[in-house]
Design a protein around this motif. Sequence first.
Motif, PDB file in Angstrom:
ATOM      1  N   ASN A   1       0.849  -1.191   0.000  1.00 36.83           N
ATOM      2  CA  ASN A   1       0.000   0.000   0.000  1.00 36.83           C
ATOM      3  C   ASN A   1       0.883   1.238   0.000  1.00 36.83           C
ATOM      4  N   LEU A   2       0.476   2.258  -0.715  1.00 35.05           N
ATOM      5  CA  LEU A   2       1.150   3.555  -0.657  1.00 35.05           C
ATOM      6  C   LEU A   2       0.334   4.500   0.201  1.00 35.05           C
ATOM      7  N   VAL A   3       1.012   5.233   1.097  1.00 33.31           N
ATOM      8  CA  VAL A   3       0.350   6.272   1.873  1.00 33.31           C
ATOM      9  C   VAL A   3       1.064   7.592   1.618  1.00 33.31           C
ATOM     10  N   PHE A   4       0.286   8.669   1.629  1.00 29.65           N
ATOM     11  CA  PHE A   4       0.803   9.998   1.326  1.00 29.65           C
ATOM     12  C   PHE A   4       0.455  10.934   2.480  1.00 29.65           C
ATOM     13  N   GLN A   5       1.448  11.641   2.985  1.00 26.94           N
ATOM     14  CA  GLN A   5       1.190  12.604   4.040  1.00 26.94           C
ATOM     15  C   GLN A   5       0.572  13.862   3.449  1.00 26.94           C
ATOM     16  N   ASP A   6      -0.445  14.390   4.117  1.00 19.34           N
ATOM     17  CA  ASP A   6      -1.134  15.591   3.654  1.00 19.34           C
ATOM     18  C   ASP A   6      -0.163  16.770   3.566  1.00 19.34           C
ATOM     19  N   GLN A   7      -0.211  17.488   2.446  1.00 14.43           N
ATOM     20  CA  GLN A   7       0.640  18.655   2.203  1.00 14.43           C
ATOM     21  C   GLN A   7       2.126  18.290   2.254  1.00 14.43           C
ATOM     22  N   ASP A   8       2.430  17.113   1.741  1.00 16.33           N
ATOM     23  CA  ASP A   8       3.811  16.647   1.696  1.00 16.33           C
ATOM     24  C   ASP A   8       3.982  15.852   0.406  1.00 16.33           C
ATOM     25  N   TYR A   9       5.104  16.021  -0.264  1.00 16.67           N
ATOM     26  CA  TYR A   9       5.317  15.349  -1.544  1.00 16.67           C
ATOM     27  C   TYR A   9       5.803  13.913  -1.381  1.00 16.67           C
ATOM     28  N   SER A  10       6.204  13.551  -0.196  1.00 20.11           N
ATOM     29  CA  SER A  10       6.763  12.218   0.001  1.00 20.11           C
ATOM     30  C   SER A  10       5.653  11.176   0.129  1.00 20.11           C
ATOM     31  N   ASN A  11       6.024   9.911  -0.074  1.00 16.45           N
ATOM     32  CA  ASN A  11       5.096   8.817   0.153  1.00 16.45           C
ATOM     33  C   ASN A  11       5.828   7.684   0.848  1.00 16.45           C
ATOM     34  N   LYS A  12       5.070   6.752   1.394  1.00 13.43           N
ATOM     35  CA  LYS A  12       5.663   5.624   2.107  1.00 13.43           C
ATOM     36  C   LYS A  12       5.035   4.339   1.594  1.00 13.43           C
ATOM     37  N   LEU A  13       5.876   3.321   1.406  1.00  6.37           N
ATOM     38  CA  LEU A  13       5.420   2.003   0.998  1.00  6.37           C
ATOM     39  C   LEU A  13       5.104   1.200   2.251  1.00  6.37           C
ATOM     40  N   ILE A  14       3.859   0.778   2.383  1.00  6.71           N
ATOM     41  CA  ILE A  14       3.368   0.164   3.614  1.00  6.71           C
ATOM     42  C   ILE A  14       3.066  -1.314   3.376  1.00  6.71           C
ATOM     43  N   VAL A  15       3.450  -2.153   4.317  1.00  3.43           N
ATOM     44  CA  VAL A  15       3.241  -3.592   4.189  1.00  3.43           C
ATOM     45  C   VAL A  15       1.879  -3.986   4.769  1.00  3.43           C
ATOM     46  N   PRO A  16       1.337  -5.144   4.367  1.00  9.45           N
ATOM     47  CA  PRO A  16       0.061  -5.593   4.932  1.00  9.45           C
ATOM     48  C   PRO A  16       0.168  -5.812   6.438  1.00  9.45           C
ATOM     49  N   GLY A  17      -0.928  -5.515   7.128  1.00  6.11           N
ATOM     50  CA  GLY A  17      -0.933  -5.616   8.587  1.00  6.11           C
ATOM     51  C   GLY A  17      -0.648  -4.306   9.268  1.00  6.11           C
ATOM     52  N   SER A  18      -0.209  -3.292   8.502  1.00  6.89           N
ATOM     53  CA  SER A  18      -0.014  -1.961   9.075  1.00  6.89           C
ATOM     54  C   SER A  18      -1.365  -1.391   9.505  1.00  6.89           C
ATOM     55  N   SER A  19      -1.350  -0.561  10.537  1.00  2.55           N
ATOM     56  CA  SER A  19      -2.589  -0.016  11.089  1.00  2.55           C
ATOM     57  C   SER A  19      -2.815   1.409  10.605  1.00  2.55           C
ATOM     58  N   PHE A  20      -4.075   1.748  10.343  1.00  5.39           N
ATOM     59  CA  PHE A  20      -4.469   3.092   9.928  1.00  5.39           C
ATOM     60  C   PHE A  20      -5.390   3.687  10.996  1.00  5.39           C
ATOM     61  N   PRO A  21      -4.839   4.366  12.007  1.00  2.00           N
ATOM     62  CA  PRO A  21      -5.666   4.919  13.094  1.00  2.00           C
ATOM     63  C   PRO A  21      -6.595   6.026  12.599  1.00  2.00           C
ATOM     64  N   PHE A  22      -7.769   6.111  13.204  1.00  4.23           N
ATOM     65  CA  PHE A  22      -8.760   7.155  12.895  1.00  4.23           C
ATOM     66  C   PHE A  22      -9.051   7.189  11.398  1.00  4.23           C
ATOM     67  N   CYS A  23      -9.284   6.020  10.835  1.00  4.50           N
ATOM     68  CA  CYS A  23      -9.443   5.889   9.395  1.00  4.50           C
ATOM     69  C   CYS A  23     -10.839   6.335   8.951  1.00  4.50           C
ATOM     70  N   ASP A  24     -10.877   7.155   7.910  1.00  2.00           N
ATOM     71  CA  ASP A  24     -12.113   7.545   7.237  1.00  2.00           C
ATOM     72  C   ASP A  24     -12.155   6.779   5.921  1.00  2.00           C
ATOM     73  N   LEU A  25     -13.010   5.756   5.859  1.00  2.09           N
ATOM     74  CA  LEU A  25     -13.028   4.867   4.710  1.00  2.09           C
ATOM     75  C   LEU A  25     -13.504   5.562   3.441  1.00  2.09           C
ATOM     76  N   GLU A  26     -14.363   6.560   3.575  1.00  2.00           N
ATOM     77  CA  GLU A  26     -14.851   7.276   2.392  1.00  2.00           C
ATOM     78  C   GLU A  26     -13.773   8.178   1.804  1.00  2.00           C
ATOM     79  N   LYS A  27     -13.069   8.887   2.660  1.00  2.00           N
ATOM     80  CA  LYS A  27     -12.014   9.798   2.188  1.00  2.00           C
ATOM     81  C   LYS A  27     -10.677   9.083   1.996  1.00  2.00           C
ATOM     82  N   LYS A  28     -10.605   7.823   2.453  1.00  2.00           N
ATOM     83  CA  LYS A  28      -9.363   7.050   2.403  1.00  2.00           C
ATOM     84  C   LYS A  28      -8.243   7.819   3.098  1.00  2.00           C
TER      85      LYS A  28
END
Length: 264
Positions: free
Chosen positions: A85-112
């Motif tokens: 999975n790729l995750v992107f920090q808000d207002q930041d150009y960098s991204n992170k490659l995330i492995v399965p099993g990583s946790s997404f706290p306070f997740c908004d499924l509609e806004k991803k």
Amino acid sequence: MNYGISDLSIIPVRKEPAERSEMVTQLLFGEHCEILEENENWSKVRLAFDNYEGWVDSKMITGIDEALFQVLNKELQVVANDTFNLVFQDQDYSNKLIVPGSSFPFCDLEKKSFKIANKSYFYQGKVSENSYGEHLRDSIIESALKYFNAPYLWGGRTPYGIDCSGLTQIVYKLNGIVLPRDASEQVMVGDTLTFVEEALPGDLAFFDNDEGKITHVGIIWDRHKIIHASGNVRIDNVDHQGIFNVDKKRYTHKLRVIKRIIQQ
């Protein structure tokens, strides 16, 4: 700081506070912990997910307060499900490659979107939200097969390297079930089956050494087939004697017990 969370893809957790010390497990992105002890460069942590303890490089942990730690303990787990999975920090150009099993706290499924400490992220890919119901066993096997051919790594919990109990723990986490970290602890969970023929897909098989110590665990797939991490994540035959390695053409692990965690 007395509590922390991982804002990195993978943080090695070591037996002792030293780079050369063996890795006993890994803290994945979004997983949080309690900090039990600190010295100049290292922090002894207890992972909130499974209460496992070990040492991490203090620079790798993002500090959080007790109030947030307690909220995270009560929050419904949403975890990365895709192999990558790729995750992107808000207002930041960098991204992170995330492995399965990583946790997404306070997740908004509609806004991803989700939050870690004071940082907002957006994600690509699929997540698990603990809603498989009657298809849970099929989902467990599907999750396990994502790790097929992953190399064996002591203390590993990722497709880049994983050990036998790391495989079972993460596969179950992807499906909303918490297991302890080590095989010797996992064997204490669930109901004991009398015969290997009773096993269903997703049940766990445990194996011991000559001293009777549980040293290995795998996931029953089909009748007399097991998915396990031994050299790599592989599929072998299993019967009342143990695991028969199809490449070596001999038994490599002695069966001790089969446990049923899923009551359906």
